[in-house]
Write an enzyme that holds these catalytic residues in place. Structure first.
Site, PDB file in Angstrom:
ATOM      1  CB  SER A 147       8.811  19.367 -40.075  1.00 54.32           C
ATOM      2  OG  SER A 147       8.227  18.767 -38.941  1.00 54.32           O
ATOM      3  CE1 TYR A 160      13.951  18.155 -38.319  1.00 58.21           C
ATOM      4  CE2 TYR A 160      12.022  18.367 -36.910  1.00 58.21           C
ATOM      5  CZ  TYR A 160      12.590  17.997 -38.112  1.00 58.21           C
ATOM      6  OH  TYR A 160      11.803  17.479 -39.111  1.00 58.21           O
TER       7      TYR A 160
END
Length: 271
Positions: A147, A160
């Site tokens: 990401s 995360y």
């Protein structure tokens, strides 16, 4: 996009998180190109539905394995099942992952431990298991989905962001180790994407996604597919995301954390 060849018709792609979002769009791309598929997700009913759709449209073999990758035993169970059925994996797509939104001292520990298992440990475990045969045969491709979160600390999604930093670092390192083996490793780094991700993370009201036009999963998947086939090491989707990822070099880590915190805050009623 290249056309289907006899070679890729004989190859098998394993995709985790295949039941929705980027994973599902990748499934459709590989199916159109004639690859056999192994689909992994928690939602077995959805996987069976996808397999039936693909079997009706394409002359490919589709195997469904219902597994929850938050279970530490799942990667070995997947590998052993495929070994018993003599299914060799030529392309591994570690797409499964999820997030949790909120202050670290208030978020649920068990959910975060599951996130660590899915986003990092199972990804690493599957890569270890399938990589050995790829190196032996002198060919293979691995895509690990990270990401743009991998490039900076992420207040309000601290765990995360850290998991995606791991994915990026791990993938870049083994890509270097595998040079000359015929096996490539591609790290796909999308920004916020239209999918069920935000809902599961309970972050629909954060400023980074609320009211924003997000890149759709089909576009992200197509960029990832093309980059994987070209053997690229790191791929950031979209010009804006590339600029944001590069901009972290021009500020201190503390400043970047403050900027990300502001982007992640919940939209208030007076805004």
């Amino acid at each position: 996009m290249k056309t289907t060849t006899q070679k890729n018709q004989k190859q098998t792609v394993l995709i985790t998180g295949a039941s929705g979002g980027i994973g599902y769009e990748l499934v459709k791309l590989f199916a159109r190109e004639g690859y056999n598929l192994v689909l992994i997700a928690r939602n077995g009913e959805k996987l069976v539905q996808i397999a039936q759709e693909l079997n009706q449209r394409y002359s490919i073999a589709v195997k469904v394995i219902t597994k929850d990758l938050s279970n530490p035993a799942s990667p070995e169970e997947i590998f052993q099942e495929l070994q018993q059925e003599k299914i060799s994996v030529d392309i591994l797509v570690n797409n499964a992952g999820f997030a949790i939104y909120g202050l670290f001292n208030e978020t649920d520990l068990n959910t975060e431990l599951q996130m660590l298992q899915v986003n990092m440990v199972s990804l690493t475990h599957l890569t270890k298991l399938f990589l050995k045969d790829m190196v032996k045969q002198g060919y293979g491709r691995i895509m690990n989905v990270a990401s743009t979160a991998a490039f900076q600390p992420g207040p309000l999604m601290a765990v995360y962001f850290a998991t995606k930093a791991y994915v990026l670092s791990f993938s870049e390192a083994i890509a270097n180790e595998l040079e000359g083996t015929g096996v490539t490793v591609t790290t796909l780094c999308p920004g916020p994407t239209e999918s069920g991700f935000q809902q599961r993370a309970a972050m629909e009201d954060s400023k980074i996604v609320n009211g924003k036009k997000l890149m759709n999963a089909e576009t992200v998947a197509r960029i990832g597919y093309t980059s994987l086939m070209e053997g690229k090491t790191v791929v950031i989707t979209g010009i804006k995301n590339k600029i944001l990822a590069a901009s972290v070099r021009f500020g201190t880590r503390k400043t970047i954390a403050k900027i990300v915190r502001n982007m992640q805050e919940t939209v208030t009623s007076d805004q």
